[in-house]
Scaffold this motif. Structure first.
Motif, PDB file in Angstrom:
ATOM      1  N   PRO A  76       2.203   7.618   8.437  1.00 19.71           N
ATOM      2  CA  PRO A  76       2.129   6.545   8.545  1.00 19.71           C
ATOM      3  C   PRO A  76       1.086   5.971   7.539  1.00 19.71           C
ATOM      4  O   PRO A  76       1.171   4.720   7.661  1.00 19.71           O
ATOM      5  CB  PRO A  76       1.025   7.070   9.387  1.00 19.71           C
ATOM      6  CG  PRO A  76       1.297   8.082  10.007  1.00 19.71           C
ATOM      7  CD  PRO A  76       2.015   8.714   9.227  1.00 19.71           C
ATOM      8  N   LYS A  77       0.365   5.885   6.871  1.00 22.13           N
ATOM      9  CA  LYS A  77      -0.221   5.751   6.136  1.00 22.13           C
ATOM     10  C   LYS A  77       0.843   4.450   4.739  1.00 22.13           C
ATOM     11  O   LYS A  77       0.307   3.473   4.827  1.00 22.13           O
ATOM     12  CB  LYS A  77      -1.243   6.693   4.843  1.00 22.13           C
ATOM     13  CG  LYS A  77      -2.227   7.138   5.504  1.00 22.13           C
ATOM     14  CD  LYS A  77      -3.347   7.649   5.079  1.00 22.13           C
ATOM     15  CE  LYS A  77      -4.270   8.536   6.020  1.00 22.13           C
ATOM     16  NZ  LYS A  77      -5.661   7.913   6.522  1.00 22.13           N
ATOM     17  N   GLU A  78       2.060   5.509   4.590  1.00 15.39           N
ATOM     18  CA  GLU A  78       2.738   4.749   4.127  1.00 15.39           C
ATOM     19  C   GLU A  78       3.719   3.308   4.749  1.00 15.39           C
ATOM     20  O   GLU A  78       3.669   2.060   4.315  1.00 15.39           O
ATOM     21  CB  GLU A  78       4.149   5.471   3.569  1.00 15.39           C
ATOM     22  CG  GLU A  78       3.936   6.240   2.374  1.00 15.39           C
ATOM     23  CD  GLU A  78       5.179   6.968   2.068  1.00 15.39           C
ATOM     24  OE1 GLU A  78       5.931   7.618   2.752  1.00 15.39           O
ATOM     25  OE2 GLU A  78       4.810   8.205   1.561  1.00 15.39           O
ATOM     26  N   MET A  79       3.017   3.016   5.985  1.00 13.07           N
ATOM     27  CA  MET A  79       3.242   1.655   6.504  1.00 13.07           C
ATOM     28  C   MET A  79       2.170   0.837   6.285  1.00 13.07           C
ATOM     29  O   MET A  79       2.235  -0.009   6.517  1.00 13.07           O
ATOM     30  CB  MET A  79       3.455   2.484   8.374  1.00 13.07           C
ATOM     31  CG  MET A  79       4.450   3.156   8.053  1.00 13.07           C
ATOM     32  SD  MET A  79       4.313   3.307   9.905  1.00 13.07           S
ATOM     33  CE  MET A  79       4.305   1.819  10.805  1.00 13.07           C
ATOM     34  N   ILE A  80       0.820   0.567   5.517  1.00 10.45           N
ATOM     35  CA  ILE A  80       0.173   0.149   5.554  1.00 10.45           C
ATOM     36  C   ILE A  80       0.228  -1.168   5.198  1.00 10.45           C
ATOM     37  O   ILE A  80      -0.073  -2.187   5.833  1.00 10.45           O
ATOM     38  CB  ILE A  80      -1.234   0.835   5.410  1.00 10.45           C
ATOM     39  CG1 ILE A  80      -1.800   1.920   6.203  1.00 10.45           C
ATOM     40  CG2 ILE A  80      -2.517  -0.202   4.920  1.00 10.45           C
ATOM     41  CD1 ILE A  80      -3.005   2.763   6.101  1.00 10.45           C
ATOM     42  N   PRO A  81       0.805  -1.161   4.120  1.00 10.39           N
ATOM     43  CA  PRO A  81       1.187  -2.043   3.565  1.00 10.39           C
ATOM     44  C   PRO A  81       1.916  -2.889   3.946  1.00 10.39           C
ATOM     45  O   PRO A  81       2.072  -4.125   3.778  1.00 10.39           O
ATOM     46  CB  PRO A  81       1.467  -2.333   1.800  1.00 10.39           C
ATOM     47  CG  PRO A  81       1.614  -0.309   1.781  1.00 10.39           C
ATOM     48  CD  PRO A  81       0.711   0.005   2.645  1.00 10.39           C
ATOM     49  N   HIS A  82       3.222  -2.013   5.005  1.00  7.68           N
ATOM     50  CA  HIS A  82       4.251  -3.190   5.371  1.00  7.68           C
ATOM     51  C   HIS A  82       3.276  -3.932   6.595  1.00  7.68           C
ATOM     52  O   HIS A  82       3.792  -5.019   7.178  1.00  7.68           O
ATOM     53  CB  HIS A  82       4.607  -2.196   5.856  1.00  7.68           C
ATOM     54  CG  HIS A  82       5.657  -1.886   4.740  1.00  7.68           C
ATOM     55  ND1 HIS A  82       6.664  -2.929   3.552  1.00  7.68           N
ATOM     56  CD2 HIS A  82       5.582  -0.448   4.125  1.00  7.68           C
ATOM     57  CE1 HIS A  82       7.106  -0.803   2.911  1.00  7.68           C
ATOM     58  NE2 HIS A  82       6.265  -0.244   3.231  1.00  7.68           N
ATOM     59  N   ILE A  83       2.613  -3.220   7.822  1.00 10.24           N
ATOM     60  CA  ILE A  83       1.790  -3.946   8.367  1.00 10.24           C
ATOM     61  C   ILE A  83       1.103  -4.812   7.655  1.00 10.24           C
ATOM     62  O   ILE A  83       0.539  -5.945   8.141  1.00 10.24           O
ATOM     63  CB  ILE A  83       1.136  -3.127   9.150  1.00 10.24           C
ATOM     64  CG1 ILE A  83       1.932  -2.130   9.399  1.00 10.24           C
ATOM     65  CG2 ILE A  83       0.084  -3.778  10.778  1.00 10.24           C
ATOM     66  CD1 ILE A  83       1.058  -0.978  10.370  1.00 10.24           C
ATOM     67  N   GLU A  84       0.122  -4.616   6.816  1.00 13.06           N
ATOM     68  CA  GLU A  84      -0.723  -5.509   6.333  1.00 13.06           C
ATOM     69  C   GLU A  84       0.377  -7.009   5.748  1.00 13.06           C
ATOM     70  O   GLU A  84      -0.343  -7.998   6.311  1.00 13.06           O
ATOM     71  CB  GLU A  84      -1.173  -5.302   4.971  1.00 13.06           C
ATOM     72  CG  GLU A  84      -1.916  -4.442   5.613  1.00 13.06           C
ATOM     73  CD  GLU A  84      -3.721  -3.896   5.081  1.00 13.06           C
ATOM     74  OE1 GLU A  84      -2.804  -3.100   3.387  1.00 13.06           O
ATOM     75  OE2 GLU A  84      -4.436  -3.118   5.204  1.00 13.06           O
ATOM     76  N   ASN A  85       1.240  -6.851   5.346  1.00 14.97           N
ATOM     77  CA  ASN A  85       2.511  -8.114   4.795  1.00 14.97           C
ATOM     78  C   ASN A  85       2.406  -8.582   5.982  1.00 14.97           C
ATOM     79  O   ASN A  85       2.570  -9.993   5.964  1.00 14.97           O
ATOM     80  CB  ASN A  85       3.751  -7.693   4.145  1.00 14.97           C
ATOM     81  CG  ASN A  85       3.592  -7.370   2.335  1.00 14.97           C
ATOM     82  OD1 ASN A  85       1.996  -7.878   2.035  1.00 14.97           O
ATOM     83  ND2 ASN A  85       4.083  -6.404   2.301  1.00 14.97           N
ATOM     84  N   ILE A  86       3.192  -8.798   6.957  1.00 11.87           N
ATOM     85  CA  ILE A  86       3.010  -8.946   8.374  1.00 11.87           C
ATOM     86  C   ILE A  86       2.345  -9.410   8.563  1.00 11.87           C
ATOM     87  O   ILE A  86       2.513 -10.873   9.546  1.00 11.87           O
ATOM     88  CB  ILE A  86       3.886  -8.197   9.437  1.00 11.87           C
ATOM     89  CG1 ILE A  86       4.861  -7.686   8.734  1.00 11.87           C
ATOM     90  CG2 ILE A  86       3.913  -8.668  10.805  1.00 11.87           C
ATOM     91  CD1 ILE A  86       6.015  -6.184   9.517  1.00 11.87           C
ATOM     92  N   MET A  87       0.968  -9.326   8.485  1.00 14.13           N
ATOM     93  CA  MET A  87      -0.428  -9.638   9.867  1.00 14.13           C
ATOM     94  C   MET A  87      -0.946 -11.176   8.842  1.00 14.13           C
ATOM     95  O   MET A  87      -1.323 -11.479   9.673  1.00 14.13           O
ATOM     96  CB  MET A  87      -1.998  -8.555   9.772  1.00 14.13           C
ATOM     97  CG  MET A  87      -1.197  -7.766   9.886  1.00 14.13           C
ATOM     98  SD  MET A  87      -0.405  -7.500  11.604  1.00 14.13           S
ATOM     99  CE  MET A  87      -1.541  -9.028  12.273  1.00 14.13           C
ATOM    100  N   GLN A  88      -0.220 -10.667   7.276  1.00  7.63           N
ATOM    101  CA  GLN A  88      -0.386 -12.028   6.397  1.00  7.63           C
ATOM    102  C   GLN A  88       0.005 -13.278   6.281  1.00  7.63           C
ATOM    103  O   GLN A  88      -0.367 -14.796   6.113  1.00  7.63           O
ATOM    104  CB  GLN A  88      -0.766 -12.178   5.103  1.00  7.63           C
ATOM    105  CG  GLN A  88      -1.716 -10.589   4.716  1.00  7.63           C
ATOM    106  CD  GLN A  88      -1.811  -9.953   2.841  1.00  7.63           C
ATOM    107  OE1 GLN A  88      -0.755 -10.713   2.419  1.00  7.63           O
ATOM    108  NE2 GLN A  88      -3.115  -9.752   3.078  1.00  7.63           N
ATOM    109  N   VAL A  89       1.476 -12.429   6.942  1.00  9.14           N
ATOM    110  CA  VAL A  89       2.416 -14.363   7.685  1.00  9.14           C
ATOM    111  C   VAL A  89       1.165 -15.002   8.456  1.00  9.14           C
ATOM    112  O   VAL A  89       1.617 -15.775   8.831  1.00  9.14           O
ATOM    113  CB  VAL A  89       3.462 -13.716   7.845  1.00  9.14           C
ATOM    114  CG1 VAL A  89       4.747 -14.529   8.420  1.00  9.14           C
ATOM    115  CG2 VAL A  89       4.466 -12.918   6.910  1.00  9.14           C
TER     116      VAL A  89
END
Length: 70
Positions: free
Chosen positions: A56-69
């Motif tokens: 799951p830790k590999e998902m962090i950058p992807h989730i954060e990118n979505i959150m910044q949008v």
């Protein structure tokens, strides 16, 4: 925080609140809660997520990118 939530759920919700503040957002959505679950690094929700994505830790950058949008 919320008496009808378990201790762990309150901790995850609190972490989600902190993540929302980090993104200067006034609301909490599923991305914030996912980050809270990943930060918890244990428990049923984390293990369920782990069974679907491996690490799951590999998902962090992807989730954060979505959150910044938003």
């Amino acid at each position: 925080m919320y008496p009808h939530f378990s201790k762990r759920a309150n901790e995850i919700f609190s972490r989600g609140c902190l993540k929302a503040k980090e993104f200067c957002q006034e609301y909490i959505d599923t991305g914030h809660l996912l980050l809270g679950i990943i930060d918890e690094n244990e428990g049923i929700a984390f293990e369920t997520l782990k069974s679907f994505v491996g690490n799951p830790k590999e998902m962090i950058p992807h989730i954060e990118n979505i959150m910044q949008v938003y």
